[in-house]
Design a protein around this motif. Structure first.
Motif, PDB file in Angstrom:
ATOM      1  N   PHE A 107       5.334   0.374  11.666  1.00 52.86           N
ATOM      2  CA  PHE A 107       6.602   1.237  11.461  1.00 52.86           C
ATOM      3  C   PHE A 107       7.504   0.304  10.807  1.00 52.86           C
ATOM      4  O   PHE A 107       8.241   0.935  10.043  1.00 52.86           O
ATOM      5  CB  PHE A 107       7.049   1.430  12.871  1.00 52.86           C
ATOM      6  N   SER A 108       7.717  -0.843  10.596  1.00 50.85           N
ATOM      7  CA  SER A 108       8.445  -1.558   9.863  1.00 50.85           C
ATOM      8  C   SER A 108       8.259  -1.626   8.462  1.00 50.85           C
ATOM      9  O   SER A 108       9.015  -1.434   7.636  1.00 50.85           O
ATOM     10  CB  SER A 108       8.440  -3.194  10.250  1.00 50.85           C
ATOM     11  N   GLU A 109       7.161  -1.594   7.984  1.00 48.66           N
ATOM     12  CA  GLU A 109       6.550  -1.308   6.729  1.00 48.66           C
ATOM     13  C   GLU A 109       6.932   0.143   5.991  1.00 48.66           C
ATOM     14  O   GLU A 109       7.533   0.209   5.001  1.00 48.66           O
ATOM     15  CB  GLU A 109       5.197  -1.369   6.190  1.00 48.66           C
ATOM     16  N   LEU A 110       7.246   0.995   7.153  1.00 50.26           N
ATOM     17  CA  LEU A 110       7.549   2.504   6.840  1.00 50.26           C
ATOM     18  C   LEU A 110       9.448   2.581   6.763  1.00 50.26           C
ATOM     19  O   LEU A 110       9.833   3.444   6.684  1.00 50.26           O
ATOM     20  CB  LEU A 110       7.290   3.315   7.693  1.00 50.26           C
ATOM     21  N   GLU A 111       9.710   1.187   7.006  1.00 54.07           N
ATOM     22  CA  GLU A 111      11.351   1.156   7.190  1.00 54.07           C
ATOM     23  C   GLU A 111      11.879   1.927   8.279  1.00 54.07           C
ATOM     24  O   GLU A 111      13.202   2.628   8.064  1.00 54.07           O
ATOM     25  CB  GLU A 111      11.868   1.234   5.865  1.00 54.07           C
ATOM     26  N   MET A 112      11.358   2.164   9.181  1.00 58.74           N
ATOM     27  CA  MET A 112      11.687   2.725  10.584  1.00 58.74           C
ATOM     28  C   MET A 112      12.494   1.713  11.433  1.00 58.74           C
ATOM     29  O   MET A 112      11.833   0.880  12.057  1.00 58.74           O
ATOM     30  CB  MET A 112      10.585   3.472  11.158  1.00 58.74           C
ATOM     31  N   ASP A 113      13.651   1.990  11.484  1.00 56.81           N
ATOM     32  CA  ASP A 113      14.390   0.807  12.537  1.00 56.81           C
ATOM     33  C   ASP A 113      14.293   1.291  14.011  1.00 56.81           C
ATOM     34  O   ASP A 113      13.618   2.348  14.263  1.00 56.81           O
ATOM     35  CB  ASP A 113      15.902   0.967  12.160  1.00 56.81           C
ATOM     36  N   SER A 114      14.949   0.655  15.162  1.00 56.90           N
ATOM     37  CA  SER A 114      14.539   0.724  16.395  1.00 56.90           C
ATOM     38  C   SER A 114      15.264   2.079  16.673  1.00 56.90           C
ATOM     39  O   SER A 114      14.424   2.631  17.622  1.00 56.90           O
ATOM     40  CB  SER A 114      15.421  -0.200  17.163  1.00 56.90           C
ATOM     41  N   LEU A 115      16.337   2.548  16.166  1.00 55.42           N
ATOM     42  CA  LEU A 115      16.626   4.152  16.408  1.00 55.42           C
ATOM     43  C   LEU A 115      15.671   4.955  16.355  1.00 55.42           C
ATOM     44  O   LEU A 115      15.306   5.767  17.108  1.00 55.42           O
ATOM     45  CB  LEU A 115      18.136   4.379  15.740  1.00 55.42           C
TER      46      LEU A 115
END
Length: 80
Positions: free
Chosen positions: A29-37
């Motif tokens: 998910f971080s590689e997809l640039e999805m933040d905690s929100l």
């Protein structure tokens, strides 16, 4: 891939502006640039889509899309 994986990819594409063709099982998910929100929103959306309860730690930024699908599959099977 599983039905849960395919539905998860569809949720990501529809709700988070990602291209389904660019989502690979081993991407995190971080590689997809999805933040905690975004992950909280995804968790809530997935709960509605799959009829399961997901805790905050069930889907984390370092998890791959395939790992998240397996977590959801386990929850739907009553194993999680």
């Amino acid at each position: 891939m599983s039905d849960v994986y395919e539905r998860l990819v569809a949720l990501l594409a529809e709700g988070f502006g990602l291209e389904a063709g660019e989502i690979e099982p081993e991407l995190t998910f971080s590689e997809l640039e999805m933040d905690s929100l975004a992950l909280v929103e995804l968790g809530l959306t997935a709960q509605q889509e799959f009829g399961v309860t997901l805790a905050d730690e069930d889907i984390q930024s370092g998890d791959t899309i395939a790992q998240a699908a397996k977590t959801i599959e386990a929850k739907t099977a009553g194993l999680g």
